[in-house]
Enzyme design. Structure first.
Site, mmCIF file in Angstrom:
data_model
loop_
_atom_site.group_PDB
_atom_site.id
_atom_site.type_symbol
_atom_site.label_atom_id
_atom_site.label_comp_id
_atom_site.label_asym_id
_atom_site.label_seq_id
_atom_site.Cartn_x
_atom_site.Cartn_y
_atom_site.Cartn_z
ATOM 1 N N LYS A 83 0.594 -1.124 -0.185
ATOM 2 C CA LYS A 83 -0.083 -0.028 0.261
ATOM 3 C C LYS A 83 1.173 0.746 -0.112
ATOM 4 C CE LYS A 83 -4.099 0.863 2.003
ATOM 5 N NZ LYS A 83 -4.853 0.922 3.622
HETATM 6 O O1 G3P Z 1 -8.939 1.709 4.393
HETATM 7 C C1 G3P Z 1 -8.606 3.082 5.082
HETATM 8 C C2 G3P Z 1 -9.686 3.062 6.103
HETATM 9 O O2 G3P Z 1 -8.570 2.406 6.973
HETATM 10 C C3 G3P Z 1 -9.892 4.407 7.094
HETATM 11 O O3 G3P Z 1 -11.115 5.028 7.980
HETATM 12 O O4 G3P Z 1 -12.416 5.437 9.377
HETATM 13 O O5 G3P Z 1 -10.114 5.748 9.008
HETATM 14 O O6 G3P Z 1 -11.209 7.079 7.698
HETATM 15 P P1 G3P Z 1 -11.131 5.612 8.789
#
Ligand code: G3P
Length: 217
Positions: A83
């Protein structure tokens, strides 16, 4: 639609995997911090558990260092997906690593143009962050639709991995648009099975069944 689980918690992955809900896993530095685990060790454990792609994120900001980190992560198992962030350095790393046959997930995508150049750099997956756009009063789902249209216009094979999913509606909306993959925390995936009318209907069936005095077994 493929389901990836957005976590580095082994127990949660194992539980959903037994139900056939895990086509892959995504992690990021924040999720590694939350797990309290060593990135190399926990990524190996996840890869042993799950057959599909397991995203592990580089942490350097320079392309050369990202490439070195990406190669090391990819050595963990054949299903590791490297990633990289959506920066020019990240795109350079994407081009090199995908050219070596490694799967690459380009993350932190917030615009259709970013998704377009990630596809041109050979990304296997593009990760548009729905929830974080909604957080700042923009429309995360509109971005998924725009990327779908652009990729379909030109036949790009990069898979749209709807990320930063916070609600069950995010999942169904992304599926309607045609996102190839969604990644969500275990709690959101568990909620997909829930409906108050299911609970209400089941309670009525249980009560009526008791009144019949019958047993099946
Ligand atoms: O896959 C990306 C994700 O982990 C981000 O999620 O909820 O931290 O915006 P969030």
């Amino acid at each position: 639609m493929k389901f990836f689980v957005d976590t580095a918690e082994i127990d949660a992955i194992a539980e959903l995997n037994e139900l056939g809900m895990v086509d892959g896993v995504t992690t990021n530095p924040s999720l590694i911090l939350k797990s309290g685990r060593n990135i190399l060790e926990v990524t190996k454990e996840i890869c042993d558990l799950v057959e599909g792609p397991v995203s592990a994120e580089v942490v350097s900001l320079k392309a050369d260092e990202m490439i070195t980190e990406g190669r090391k992560l990819a050595e963990i198992a054949p299903n590791v997906t490297v990633k990289v962030p959506l920066t020019w350095d990240g795109l350079k790393a994407c081009k090199v690593l995908s050219g070596e046959g490694k799967m690459v997930n380009v993350t932190l995508c917030f615009s259709a143009n970013q998704a377009l150049i990630a596809a041109k750099a050979g990304a296997t997956f593009i990760s548009p962050f729905i929830g974080r756009l909604d957080d700042v009063n923009l429309d995360g789902m509109e971005l998924i639709a725009d990327i779908r249209e652009i990729y379909d216009n030109y036949g790009f094979e990069t898979q749209i991995l709807a990320a930063s999913i916070r609600t069950v509606n995010h999942v169904s909306d992304a599926a309607k648009i045609g996102a190839d993959v969604m990644t969500a925390p275990p709690a959101v995936i568990r909620k997909l099975a829930e409906h108050p009318l299911t609970d209400k209907g089941l309670a009525a069936f249980v009560a009526d069944w008791e009144k019949t005095g019958q047993t099946i077994l």
